[in-house]
Design an enzyme around this catalytic site. Structure first.
Site, PDB file in Angstrom:
ATOM      1  N   PHE A 145       0.848  -1.079   0.083  1.00  0.00           N
ATOM      2  CA  PHE A 145      -0.124   0.012   0.094  1.00  0.00           C
ATOM      3  C   PHE A 145       0.870   1.321  -0.013  1.00  0.00           C
ATOM      4  CE2 PHE A 145      -2.262   2.538   3.463  1.00  0.00           C
ATOM      5  CZ  PHE A 145      -3.090   3.636   2.387  1.00  0.00           C
ATOM      6  N   GLU A 166       5.321  -7.389   7.304  1.00  0.00           N
ATOM      7  CA  GLU A 166       4.022  -8.044   7.768  1.00  0.00           C
ATOM      8  C   GLU A 166       3.464  -6.874   8.613  1.00  0.00           C
ATOM      9  OE1 GLU A 166       2.387 -10.663   6.813  1.00  0.00           O
ATOM     10  OE2 GLU A 166       4.064 -11.604   5.620  1.00  0.00           O
ATOM     11  N   THR A 180       9.876 -11.843   9.224  1.00  0.00           N
ATOM     12  CA  THR A 180      10.036 -10.685   8.382  1.00  0.00           C
ATOM     13  C   THR A 180      10.516  -9.421   8.930  1.00  0.00           C
ATOM     14  OG1 THR A 180       8.546 -11.489   6.608  1.00  0.00           O
ATOM     15  CG2 THR A 180       8.738  -9.091   6.807  1.00  0.00           C
ATOM     16  N   THR A 193       6.096   2.565  12.728  1.00  0.00           N
ATOM     17  CA  THR A 193       4.818   2.902  13.041  1.00  0.00           C
ATOM     18  C   THR A 193       4.630   3.424  14.464  1.00  0.00           C
ATOM     19  OG1 THR A 193       2.635   1.950  13.897  1.00  0.00           O
ATOM     20  CG2 THR A 193       4.626   0.522  13.903  1.00  0.00           C
ATOM     21  N   ASP A 194       3.699   4.360  14.589  1.00  0.00           N
ATOM     22  CA  ASP A 194       3.387   4.822  15.833  1.00  0.00           C
ATOM     23  C   ASP A 194       3.073   3.987  16.989  1.00  0.00           C
ATOM     24  OD1 ASP A 194       0.874   4.381  15.089  1.00  0.00           O
ATOM     25  OD2 ASP A 194      -0.090   6.483  15.564  1.00  0.00           O
ATOM     26  N   GLU A 195       2.698   2.627  16.485  1.00  0.00           N
ATOM     27  CA  GLU A 195       2.013   1.819  17.678  1.00  0.00           C
ATOM     28  C   GLU A 195       3.441   1.318  18.346  1.00  0.00           C
ATOM     29  OE1 GLU A 195      -0.582  -1.247  15.760  1.00  0.00           O
ATOM     30  OE2 GLU A 195      -1.027   0.152  14.063  1.00  0.00           O
ATOM     31  N   TYR A 232       2.889  -7.310  16.474  1.00  0.00           N
ATOM     32  CA  TYR A 232       2.978  -6.651  15.121  1.00  0.00           C
ATOM     33  C   TYR A 232       4.057  -5.320  15.668  1.00  0.00           C
ATOM     34  CZ  TYR A 232       2.778  -2.577  11.773  1.00  0.00           C
ATOM     35  OH  TYR A 232       2.742  -1.461  11.430  1.00  0.00           O
ATOM     36  N   ALA A 278       5.537  -5.121  18.398  1.00  0.00           N
ATOM     37  CA  ALA A 278       6.695  -5.519  19.159  1.00  0.00           C
ATOM     38  C   ALA A 278       7.690  -5.717  18.136  1.00  0.00           C
ATOM     39  CB  ALA A 278       6.410  -6.696  20.076  1.00  0.00           C
ATOM     40  N   SER A 279       7.302  -6.335  16.989  1.00  0.00           N
ATOM     41  CA  SER A 279       8.255  -6.742  15.928  1.00  0.00           C
ATOM     42  C   SER A 279       8.854  -5.437  15.105  1.00  0.00           C
ATOM     43  CB  SER A 279       7.710  -7.738  14.980  1.00  0.00           C
ATOM     44  OG  SER A 279       6.803  -6.873  14.127  1.00  0.00           O
ATOM     45  N   LYS A 280       7.890  -4.591  15.139  1.00  0.00           N
ATOM     46  CA  LYS A 280       8.172  -3.140  14.488  1.00  0.00           C
ATOM     47  C   LYS A 280       9.276  -2.462  15.480  1.00  0.00           C
ATOM     48  CE  LYS A 280       7.217  -1.648  10.898  1.00  0.00           C
ATOM     49  NZ  LYS A 280       8.007  -1.663   9.699  1.00  0.00           N
ATOM     50  N   ASN A 321      -2.416   5.152   8.080  1.00  0.00           N
ATOM     51  CA  ASN A 321      -2.521   5.886   6.766  1.00  0.00           C
ATOM     52  C   ASN A 321      -3.842   5.262   6.218  1.00  0.00           C
ATOM     53  OD1 ASN A 321       0.869   5.888   5.243  1.00  0.00           O
ATOM     54  ND2 ASN A 321       0.300   6.108   7.192  1.00  0.00           N
ATOM     55  N   LYS A 365      -8.167  -4.004   5.913  1.00  0.00           N
ATOM     56  CA  LYS A 365      -7.703  -2.945   6.870  1.00  0.00           C
ATOM     57  C   LYS A 365      -9.376  -2.220   7.236  1.00  0.00           C
ATOM     58  CE  LYS A 365      -3.439  -3.944   7.275  1.00  0.00           C
ATOM     59  NZ  LYS A 365      -2.336  -3.257   6.583  1.00  0.00           N
ATOM     60  N   ASN A 402     -12.883   5.325  15.992  1.00  0.00           N
ATOM     61  CA  ASN A 402     -13.357   4.337  15.010  1.00  0.00           C
ATOM     62  C   ASN A 402     -14.662   4.433  14.492  1.00  0.00           C
ATOM     63  OD1 ASN A 402     -10.400   3.414  14.755  1.00  0.00           O
ATOM     64  ND2 ASN A 402     -10.939   1.352  15.738  1.00  0.00           N
TER      65      ASN A 402
HETATM   66  P1  NAD Z   1       1.660  -3.833   2.985  1.00  0.00           P
HETATM   67  O1  NAD Z   1       0.887  -4.953   4.023  1.00  0.00           O
HETATM   68  O2  NAD Z   1       0.171  -3.140   2.436  1.00  0.00           O
HETATM   69  O3  NAD Z   1       2.815  -4.165   2.027  1.00  0.00           O
HETATM   70  C1  NAD Z   1       3.694  -4.794   2.658  1.00  0.00           C
HETATM   71  C2  NAD Z   1       4.453  -5.345   1.475  1.00  0.00           C
HETATM   72  O4  NAD Z   1       5.671  -5.844   1.823  1.00  0.00           O
HETATM   73  C3  NAD Z   1       3.745  -6.223   0.564  1.00  0.00           C
HETATM   74  O5  NAD Z   1       3.892  -5.809  -1.094  1.00  0.00           O
HETATM   75  C4  NAD Z   1       4.387  -7.375   0.733  1.00  0.00           C
HETATM   76  O6  NAD Z   1       4.683  -8.203  -0.276  1.00  0.00           O
HETATM   77  C5  NAD Z   1       5.829  -7.149   1.149  1.00  0.00           C
HETATM   78  N1  NAD Z   1       6.532  -7.930   2.074  1.00  0.00           N
HETATM   79  C6  NAD Z   1       5.908  -8.613   3.160  1.00  0.00           C
HETATM   80  N2  NAD Z   1       6.928  -9.500   3.689  1.00  0.00           N
HETATM   81  C7  NAD Z   1       7.915  -9.520   2.845  1.00  0.00           C
HETATM   82  C8  NAD Z   1       9.519 -10.173   3.119  1.00  0.00           C
HETATM   83  N3  NAD Z   1       9.544 -10.990   3.766  1.00  0.00           N
HETATM   84  N4  NAD Z   1      10.066 -10.037   1.789  1.00  0.00           N
HETATM   85  C9  NAD Z   1       9.822  -8.937   1.053  1.00  0.00           C
HETATM   86  N5  NAD Z   1       8.677  -8.050   0.962  1.00  0.00           N
HETATM   87  C10 NAD Z   1       7.613  -8.546   1.855  1.00  0.00           C
HETATM   88  O7  NAD Z   1       1.869  -2.739   4.222  1.00  0.00           O
HETATM   89  P2  NAD Z   1       1.930  -1.100   4.250  1.00  0.00           P
HETATM   90  O8  NAD Z   1       0.681  -0.592   4.854  1.00  0.00           O
HETATM   91  O9  NAD Z   1       2.214  -0.601   2.797  1.00  0.00           O
HETATM   92  O10 NAD Z   1       3.152  -0.705   5.051  1.00  0.00           O
HETATM   93  C11 NAD Z   1       4.567  -0.575   4.684  1.00  0.00           C
HETATM   94  C12 NAD Z   1       5.335  -0.136   6.048  1.00  0.00           C
HETATM   95  O11 NAD Z   1       4.812   0.850   6.580  1.00  0.00           O
HETATM   96  C13 NAD Z   1       5.481  -1.456   7.025  1.00  0.00           C
HETATM   97  O12 NAD Z   1       6.723  -1.491   7.569  1.00  0.00           O
HETATM   98  C14 NAD Z   1       4.447  -0.919   8.184  1.00  0.00           C
HETATM   99  O13 NAD Z   1       4.902  -1.160   9.491  1.00  0.00           O
HETATM  100  C15 NAD Z   1       4.982   0.545   7.762  1.00  0.00           C
HETATM  101  N6  NAD Z   1       3.536   1.324   8.216  1.00  0.00           N
HETATM  102  C16 NAD Z   1       2.223   1.364   7.893  1.00  0.00           C
HETATM  103  C17 NAD Z   1       1.410   2.045   8.199  1.00  0.00           C
HETATM  104  C18 NAD Z   1      -0.129   1.705   7.957  1.00  0.00           C
HETATM  105  O14 NAD Z   1      -1.007   2.445   8.223  1.00  0.00           O
HETATM  106  N7  NAD Z   1      -0.475   1.176   6.815  1.00  0.00           N
HETATM  107  C19 NAD Z   1       1.537   3.196   9.415  1.00  0.00           C
HETATM  108  C20 NAD Z   1       2.682   3.297   9.784  1.00  0.00           C
HETATM  109  C21 NAD Z   1       3.786   2.188   9.214  1.00  0.00           C
END
Ligand code: NAD
Length: 334
Positions: free
Chosen positions: A11, A83, A99, A129-131, A155, A157-159, A185, A194, A254
């Site tokens: 995304f 993830e 991952t 993330t802010d989490e 999630y 904790a891993s971030k 986002n 989501k 929410n």
């Molecule tokens: P998403 O789940 O939409 O996309 C994740 C992408 O990573 C996918 O294309 C997936 O194929 C790829 N991926 C997953 N595991 C992988 C691996 N082992 N090797 C290679 N590619 C892999 O996630 P998103 O919402 O686009 O989030 C992207 C980043 O931003 C993440 O790190 C997330 O923690 C962070 N983030 C997201 C948000 C949100 O609201 N979505 C907010 C803050 C931070």
């Protein structure tokens, strides 16, 4: 300028690549394992561009990550592969550790191993993330960059772990890095697992719109294009180590967000009753954080950043986008 994006079929990663490709001087390499969350269609038409290439790489595979970085020699890496769905991390946490933690470790070690061959001023932008800060009470003040980490889900904790690895590789090995912690986002091409796309999809299909607990949990919302703009600005920093909260300063419960979507749908695609009638309260998520809200004033001051989208307008535009892309949404439902 050579830019490697990990997770560029996701995304936020795909929005980042769409934006970066506006600059013809950038060479982009996208590495992504093509998980269920990937969306090659979000980059349709870009595959044939001379300044874009893609490699199917799982960041858990250290040697593939190492070869990609050694061959491409990026000036910048935006690391987004992860993830990302909290519910999945609760039912099956291991892949999140593999991952998000080991994958980040592989990226850091590949940078370290190739450090002398990478361009001067190489920078890693680690997208988090802010989490990681845990949960706020309703009346508590916002998280800032100095707030302590207190993650509550597998999630987060891993971030949080991956953020700390990036910090350590900066302090120990001198890898220039920026860690960004962004709020929730929204926008086009978000996986319908989501909250926002799921609400729209269920509403249009006249299915119950599930909402956890009483729906009082508060999130701060930022449009994905604003997030991307902030990431690109931060990547131009001269600092060897920096940490930025990225947020929209737009907190919403929410239930209010879901009602906003229903109210727009009621006007856009009227039905006999109302989409509000589909709202269904379900058992709360385990360990559900009450409130996330961040102080993003450091970003505003250092990089003159101000989100362009106000949530109410952004949500209407987003709902309209999903209405026009219902077939795509259907194809992503597992
Ligand atoms: P998403 O789940 O939409 O996309 C994740 C992408 O990573 C996918 O294309 C997936 O194929 C790829 N991926 C997953 N595991 C992988 C691996 N082992 N090797 C290679 N590619 C892999 O996630 P998103 O919402 O686009 O989030 C992207 C980043 O931003 C993440 O790190 C997330 O923690 C962070 N983030 C997201 C948000 C949100 O609201 N979505 C907010 C803050 C931070």
């Amino acid at each position: 300028m050579k830019i490697l994006v990990s997770g560029g079929l996701g995304f936020i990663g795909s929005a980042l690549i769409r934006s970066l490709l506006n600059n013809e001087d950038y060479q982009i390499l996208n590495i992504d394992k093509c998980s269920y969350a990937s969306m090659p269609e979000a980059l349709e038409g870009r595959e044939s561009l001379k300044n874009y290439s893609f490699k199917k790489i799982d960041i858990k595979n250290a040697s593939e990550v190492e070869s990609a970085i050694a061959e491409f020699k990026p000036n910048k890496i935006f690391h987004l592969a992860a993830e990302s769905h909290v519910d999945r991390s609760i039912s099956a946490p291991k892949e999140f550790l593999d991952t998000n933690i080991l994958g980040t470790f592989n990226i850091l070690e590949s940078i370290r191993g190739n450090f002398s061959n990478l361009p001067e001023n190489f920078i890693l932008i680690h997208v988090s993330t802010d989490e990681v800060y845990g949960s706020l009470k309703f009346d508590e003040s916002l998280f800032n960059e100095l707030s302590s980490y207190a993650p509550n889900s597998p999630y987060s904790a891993s971030k949080a772990s991956s953020d700390l690895l990036v910090r350590a590789w900066n302090k120990t090995y001198g890898i220039k890095a920026a860690i960004t912690n962004c709020s929730n986002n929204y926008g086009p091409w978000q996986n319908p697992e989501k909250l926002i796309p799921k609400t729209i999809f269920n509403a249009i299909n006249k299915k119950p719109i599930p909402i956890y607990g009483k729906g009082v949990n508060i999130r701060d919302w930022l449009h994905v294009t604003d997030h991307v703009e902030a990431l690109i600005k931060i990547s131009d920093t001269h600092e060897n180590y920096s940490k930025y909260n990225i947020g929209g300063n737009q907190e919403m419960a929410n239930i209010d967000l879901v009602k906003e979507i229903c109210s727009h749908l009621d006007k856009k695609i009227p039905i006999d009753t109302s989409y509000f009638d589909l709202i269904t309260y379900v058992d709360d998520r385990l360990g559900h954080d009450l409130r996330y809200a961040i102080d993003a004033s450091k970003l505003a001051e250092d990089h003159n950043f101000k989100p362009k989208y106000m949530i109410k307008d952004g949500i209407k535009e987003t709902v309209d986008w999903y209405i026009s892309n219902l077939k795509w949404m259907q194809s992503k439902i597992i």
